[in-house]
Write a protein that holds these residues in place. Structure first.
Motif, PDB file in Angstrom:
ATOM      1  N   MET A  19       0.812  -1.224   0.000  1.00  0.00           N
ATOM      2  CA  MET A  19       0.000   0.000   0.000  1.00  0.00           C
ATOM      3  C   MET A  19       0.844   1.272   0.000  1.00  0.00           C
ATOM      4  O   MET A  19       0.482   2.274  -0.618  1.00  0.00           O
ATOM      5  N   ASP A  41      12.156   2.424   4.594  1.00  0.00           N
ATOM      6  CA  ASP A  41      11.661   1.040   4.637  1.00  0.00           C
ATOM      7  C   ASP A  41      12.806   0.129   5.063  1.00  0.00           C
ATOM      8  O   ASP A  41      13.919   0.233   4.549  1.00  0.00           O
ATOM      9  N   ASP A  67      15.044   1.241   9.896  1.00  0.00           N
ATOM     10  CA  ASP A  67      13.959   0.760  10.753  1.00  0.00           C
ATOM     11  C   ASP A  67      13.299   1.952  11.443  1.00  0.00           C
ATOM     12  O   ASP A  67      13.990   2.825  11.971  1.00  0.00           O
ATOM     13  N   SER A  93       2.172  -7.018   8.786  1.00  0.00           N
ATOM     14  CA  SER A  93       0.772  -6.889   8.361  1.00  0.00           C
ATOM     15  C   SER A  93       0.030  -8.211   8.160  1.00  0.00           C
ATOM     16  O   SER A  93      -1.136  -8.171   7.774  1.00  0.00           O
ATOM     17  N   TYR A 158      -2.045  -9.338  15.544  1.00  0.00           N
ATOM     18  CA  TYR A 158      -1.877  -8.261  14.559  1.00  0.00           C
ATOM     19  C   TYR A 158      -2.815  -7.100  14.866  1.00  0.00           C
ATOM     20  O   TYR A 158      -2.380  -5.951  15.027  1.00  0.00           O
ATOM     21  N   LYS A 162      -2.083  -3.179  16.096  1.00  0.00           N
ATOM     22  CA  LYS A 162      -2.547  -1.983  15.372  1.00  0.00           C
ATOM     23  C   LYS A 162      -3.421  -1.125  16.300  1.00  0.00           C
ATOM     24  O   LYS A 162      -3.342   0.098  16.293  1.00  0.00           O
TER      25      LYS A 162
END
Ligand SMILES: NC(=O)c1ccc[n+]([C@@H]2O[C@H](COP(=O)([O-])OP(=O)(O)OC[C@H]3O[C@@H](n4cnc5c(N)ncnc54)[C@H](O)[C@@H]3O)[C@@H](O)[C@H]2O)c1
Length: 332
Positions: A19, A41, A67, A93, A158, A162
């Motif tokens: 994304m 990244d 990082d 993810s 996960y 988040k």
């Protein structure tokens, strides 16, 4: 409040992922973009440099391998670049991986986000846009939709990580008065997604003539948004959204996994010009597998955003992308 995205200096985290790379392509390929993107990244297994093929480093784009948990790097980058905003995609993810081992999820998704927030706290001119997921709201039954007011009920490591990162962002808004927005998107699909995810995995199996596997009875329901439409939604929120607010991004496009697989088989046949059939195997469900997600998108619609790509068009594009990728000559 109006914020200028198209002439801003923007730190994008996780910009080699599915994304984040779509968001960078959306900016850099837009002739109206006169700003600069710094893509940070770490290049985990999920990163793919091919997602940004053709985008050269220069005045408008810089890539930094690193990082988000490296605070020294973050502060150095800010000193060098003086960016106006951070659009934070970087994350672990994949739900299945979080079940196998949650620690990386806590480190990147929670600690990593907190490191970025510390930078913003010290440099409050930076606007922070946090990419979250509808999975933080837990599972729906057959009826109902998530709104921005829905309670948090994460069911996997996960989604819990988040959720924790969302709470941190909120706390920095309330405690330190930082400028931030949060978006919760439903499932994205499109070219460039890692093959561990449902749609790419099914397309690869179709291309290899292998049986398609589905968790449980295949009746779980997901709402799907094309990844380039998601990039435009994030752009609309940054430009027109109110600081401190949360926006849900959904495509009003709910599909039961089983029906999605049948549609994929049909479209695969159309694309390849042959009538295709595939064997579907139902495998033991994963623990904590949310039954249904669905989003009320009226708040993001009020910013003028609408999904543009139809599901059929987007899926065909994705099938063609995988076909060309898997049949491309091997690079020596
Ligand atoms: N894929 C979906 O359907 C979906 C839906 C809603 C929300 N989201 C959220 O959107 C964001 C992007 O998802 P995606 O599917 O593009 O993910 P992805 O797994 O494809 O990409 C993640 C990227 O982040 C990078 N990264 C990971 N850890 C890092 C770290 N510590 N420091 C710097 N970079 C790091 C990886 O190298 C990779 O390039 C995530 O925050 C995810 O939670 C995804």
């Amino acid at each position: 409040m109006s914020r200028e995205l198209f002439n801003a200096k923007i730190l994008v985290t996780g910009g080699l992922g599915f994304m984040g790379s779509a968001f960078i392509r959306y900016l850099i390929q837009n002739p109206n973009f006169t700003g600069r993107v710094i893509n940070l990244d770490v290049m985990s297994y999920a990163a793919d440099e091919k997602n940004l093929e053709g985008i050269e480093e220069g005045e408008r784009y810089r890539f930094v391998q690193g990082d988000i948990q490296d605070e020294y790097l973050l502060f150095t980058l800010f000193r060098e670049e003086q960016f106006d905003m951070i659009v934070h995609f970087a994350a672990e993810s994949h739900v299945d991986r979080s079940i196998e081992g949650p620690k990386d999820f806590l480190m990147t998704n929670v600690i990593g986000t907190s490191c970025l927030l510390e930078l913003v706290r010290r440099h409050p001119k930076i606007h922070f846009h946090h990419i979250s997921t509808d999975e933080v709201y837990g599972a729906l039954g057959h009826e109902g939709v998530f709104t921005e007011e829905s309670p948090y009920r994460p069911n996997s490591p996960y989604s819990a990580s988040k959720a924790a990162s969302d709470h941190l962002v909120r706390s920095y808004i309330m405690t330190y008065g930082i400028s931030a927005t949060i978006s919760h998107s439903s499932n994205n699909f499109g070219p460039g997604q890692h093959e561990e995810k449902l749609i790419p995995q099914m397309i690869k199996r179709l291309l290899h003539g292998e049986p398609l596997t589905l968790y449980g009875n295949g009746e779980n329901v997901r709402d799907w948004v094309f990844v380039d439409d998601h990039a435009k939604a994030v752009s609309a929120i940054i430009e027109k959204g109110n600081p401190g607010e949360v926006y849900n991004v959904g495509g009003e496009n709910e599909w039961m996994n089983r029906d999605l697989i049948h549609l994929l088989v049909e479209l695969f046949g159309e694309v390849s010009g042959n009538k295709t059939s595939a064997r579907i195997i139902y495998v033991k469900d994963r623990p904590g597998h949310d039954f249904r997600y669905a989003i009320d998108p009226s708040k993001i619609f009020s910013l003028g955003w609408r999904p543009e790509k139809t599901f059929r068009e987007g899926l065909k594009e994705t099938i063609l992308w995988w076909e060309s990728r898997l049949t491309a000559p091997v690079e020596l």
